[in-house]
Design an enzyme around this catalytic site. Structure first.
Site, PDB file in Angstrom:
ATOM      1  N   GLY A  48       0.811  -1.215   0.000  1.00 17.55           N
ATOM      2  CA  GLY A  48       0.000   0.000   0.000  1.00 17.55           C
ATOM      3  C   GLY A  48       0.841   1.261   0.000  1.00 17.55           C
ATOM      4  O   GLY A  48       0.564   2.216  -0.738  1.00 17.55           O
ATOM      5  N   CYS A  49       1.887   1.271   0.798  1.00 14.19           N
ATOM      6  CA  CYS A  49       2.748   2.457   0.894  1.00 14.19           C
ATOM      7  C   CYS A  49       3.536   2.672  -0.392  1.00 14.19           C
ATOM      8  O   CYS A  49       3.788   3.813  -0.792  1.00 14.19           O
ATOM      9  CB  CYS A  49       3.669   2.338   2.099  1.00 14.19           C
TER      10      CYS A  49
END
Length: 157
Positions: A48-49
């Site tokens: 996600g990051c």
């Protein structure tokens, strides 16, 4: 759930000086007179990051053209950030806050619900700080995917 103090539009942005991926100190005051997007994310090199950082990278020219700088902050140490910056060819500063003091001051660290459980951790958050150092936009619990596109829509960029 204990309430984490959250920032709101009009609040003074908490000052910070943190090391970047190369260990060079970067301060919020370095951006005085310019608008800056400050975003907080849990961990470099996680799916996600990575998606979120690459979205900022891919939209950076348009954001910069609109007078917006971008800075990312996580609890990762500079060495991990350096690997992330190199692997993803990121072109904006990522700052290290391993003590989570800045994360906490911005309301981006505390209790959150994850997979139905209450945990303590980084609350994915994004802020727009104006030229005078005040919070113009405060967004908490943002999604990693599609967030930059939504932010661009919200800011008409």
């Amino acid at each position: 759930m204990s309430a984490t103090k959250r920032l709101s539009p009009g609040d003074r942005a908490p000052a910070f000086t943190l090391p970047d991926a190369n260990g060079k100190p970067v301060s919020l005051s370095d951006y005085a007179g310019r608008k800056v997007i400050v975003y907080f994310y849990p961990a470099a090199s996680t799916p996600g990051c990575t998606k979120q950082a690459c979205d900022f990278r891919d939209n950076l020219a348009e954001l910069n053209d609109a007078g917006l700088e971008v800075v990312g902050i996580s609890p990762d140490k500079p060495a991990k950030l350096a690997k992330f910056v190199e692997a993803q060819e990121l072109t904006f500063p990522l700052l290290s806050d391993p003590d989570k003091d800045v994360l906490t001051a911005w309301g981006a660290f505390g209790e959150k619900t994850m997979y139905g459980k209450v945990v303590t951790g980084v609350i994915r958050s994004t802020f727009l700080v104006d030229e005078e150092g005040n919070i113009e936009v405060a967004q908490y619990n943002v999604r990693a995917t599609g967030h930059v596109a939504k932010l661009r829509r919200d800011l008409s960029v």
